[in-house]
Design an enzyme around this catalytic site. Sequence first.
Site, PDB file in Angstrom:
ATOM      1  N   THR A  79      59.170  23.342  42.907  1.00 20.19           N
ATOM      2  CA  THR A  79      59.512  24.520  43.723  1.00 20.19           C
ATOM      3  C   THR A  79      60.991  24.600  44.101  1.00 20.19           C
ATOM      4  O   THR A  79      61.395  25.507  44.820  1.00 20.19           O
ATOM      5  CB  THR A  79      58.684  24.562  45.022  1.00 20.19           C
ATOM      6  OG1 THR A  79      59.025  23.423  45.830  1.00 20.19           O
ATOM      7  CG2 THR A  79      57.201  24.561  44.729  1.00 20.19           C
TER       8      THR A  79
ATOM      9  N   ASP B  77      64.492  14.264  43.919  1.00 24.58           N
ATOM     10  CA  ASP B  77      64.756  13.110  43.052  1.00 24.58           C
ATOM     11  C   ASP B  77      66.026  12.381  43.509  1.00 24.58           C
ATOM     12  O   ASP B  77      66.092  11.148  43.462  1.00 24.58           O
ATOM     13  CB  ASP B  77      64.897  13.594  41.608  1.00 24.58           C
ATOM     14  CG  ASP B  77      64.531  12.534  40.585  1.00 24.58           C
ATOM     15  OD1 ASP B  77      63.662  11.693  40.878  1.00 24.58           O
ATOM     16  OD2 ASP B  77      65.121  12.555  39.492  1.00 24.58           O
TER      17      ASP B  77
ATOM     18  N   TYR C 194      63.460  23.999  39.664  1.00 26.09           N
ATOM     19  CA  TYR C 194      62.598  24.477  38.572  1.00 26.09           C
ATOM     20  C   TYR C 194      62.000  25.852  38.856  1.00 26.09           C
ATOM     21  O   TYR C 194      61.405  26.465  37.969  1.00 26.09           O
ATOM     22  CB  TYR C 194      61.507  23.460  38.254  1.00 26.09           C
ATOM     23  CG  TYR C 194      61.980  22.296  37.394  1.00 26.09           C
ATOM     24  CD1 TYR C 194      63.329  22.080  37.127  1.00 26.09           C
ATOM     25  CD2 TYR C 194      61.079  21.405  36.828  1.00 26.09           C
ATOM     26  CE1 TYR C 194      63.764  21.021  36.344  1.00 26.09           C
ATOM     27  CE2 TYR C 194      61.496  20.339  36.031  1.00 26.09           C
ATOM     28  CZ  TYR C 194      62.848  20.151  35.791  1.00 26.09           C
ATOM     29  OH  TYR C 194      63.264  19.107  35.004  1.00 26.09           O
TER      30      TYR C 194
HETATM   31  P1  ADP Z   1      62.089  20.540  40.924  1.00 28.96           P
HETATM   32  O1  ADP Z   1      63.208  20.279  39.956  1.00 28.96           O
HETATM   33  O2  ADP Z   1      60.782  19.955  40.460  1.00 28.96           O
HETATM   34  O3  ADP Z   1      62.013  21.967  41.331  1.00 28.96           O
HETATM   35  P2  ADP Z   1      63.474  19.853  43.407  1.00 28.96           P
HETATM   36  O4  ADP Z   1      63.820  18.480  43.880  1.00 28.96           O
HETATM   37  O5  ADP Z   1      64.597  20.763  43.056  1.00 28.96           O
HETATM   38  O6  ADP Z   1      62.447  19.639  42.190  1.00 28.96           O
HETATM   39  O7  ADP Z   1      62.579  20.557  44.505  1.00 28.96           O
HETATM   40  C1  ADP Z   1      61.215  20.272  44.734  1.00 28.96           C
HETATM   41  C2  ADP Z   1      60.916  20.429  46.199  1.00 28.96           C
HETATM   42  O8  ADP Z   1      61.356  19.270  46.902  1.00 28.96           O
HETATM   43  C3  ADP Z   1      61.612  21.614  46.868  1.00 28.96           C
HETATM   44  O9  ADP Z   1      60.640  22.305  47.639  1.00 28.96           O
HETATM   45  C4  ADP Z   1      62.646  20.960  47.770  1.00 28.96           C
HETATM   46  O10 ADP Z   1      62.865  21.722  48.958  1.00 28.96           O
HETATM   47  C5  ADP Z   1      61.970  19.663  48.107  1.00 28.96           C
HETATM   48  N1  ADP Z   1      62.816  18.557  48.550  1.00 28.96           N
HETATM   49  C6  ADP Z   1      64.141  18.381  48.374  1.00 28.96           C
HETATM   50  N2  ADP Z   1      64.544  17.223  48.929  1.00 28.96           N
HETATM   51  C7  ADP Z   1      63.433  16.652  49.483  1.00 28.96           C
HETATM   52  C8  ADP Z   1      63.176  15.457  50.218  1.00 28.96           C
HETATM   53  N3  ADP Z   1      64.148  14.600  50.496  1.00 28.96           N
HETATM   54  N4  ADP Z   1      61.915  15.207  50.621  1.00 28.96           N
HETATM   55  C9  ADP Z   1      60.907  16.064  50.335  1.00 28.96           C
HETATM   56  N5  ADP Z   1      61.073  17.208  49.653  1.00 28.96           N
HETATM   57  C10 ADP Z   1      62.322  17.507  49.232  1.00 28.96           C
END
Ligand code: ADP
Length: 172
Positions: free
Chosen positions: A120, A34, A123
């Site tokens: 993943t 995000d 959360y």
């Molecule tokens: P949540 O709160 O839903 O767990 P996160 O952002 O903490 O969301 O993580 C969700 C996934 O996105 C993780 O597997 C993380 O490694 C991945 N992630 C983090 N940054 C990026 C990015 N810039 N592009 C794609 N995936 C990402």
Amino acid sequence: MALIEVVLGDIADEVVDAIVTAANESLLGGGGVDWAVHSAAGPRLAQAGGAIAPCLPGDAKVTPAFDLDPPVKYVIHTVGPVWDGGAYGEADTLASCYRRCLQVADELGVRGIAFPAIATGVYGFPSALAARIAVATIKSAQTDVALIRLVAFDQTAYDLLVEATQRDDLPA
Ligand code: ADP
């Protein structure tokens, strides 16, 4: 059925009509993916998100993509389940995230969409199970979206997603 591609990279670099972010209910911006999406889309994303918040776990809401480069037109914000051991409907909520994002995409006429591995990160949803749910849900979805890119941010997530796409015994 949509073409499913698994790729390794940053979702903010995806060249599709719509990118999905794993948001929190406020839609004001969070960490992880995000943060990357809000950084790329600029401050108007949080303003637009706040105006349509809250987004409940399992649901999805859309905003413009603001400063993201064309062809990206939309950011679809979805809120995953916080993993609490698996007995609290987390799998259903995660599947709902993917389904709702595709429904929203269909309403917008989106042809190409990119998903991160929702839930993943912070959360805490186990990555292997999340990959299987992601793939099973999009494979069984009725959608007019032609291209679905599953964007892994590290090699482990990539390998799990590839493995999930190669299975044919996936539960929906
Ligand atoms: P949540 O709160 O839903 O767990 P996160 O952002 O903490 O969301 O993580 C969700 C996934 O996105 C993780 O597997 C993380 O490694 C991945 N992630 C983090 N940054 C990026 C990015 N810039 N592009 C794609 N995936 C990402």
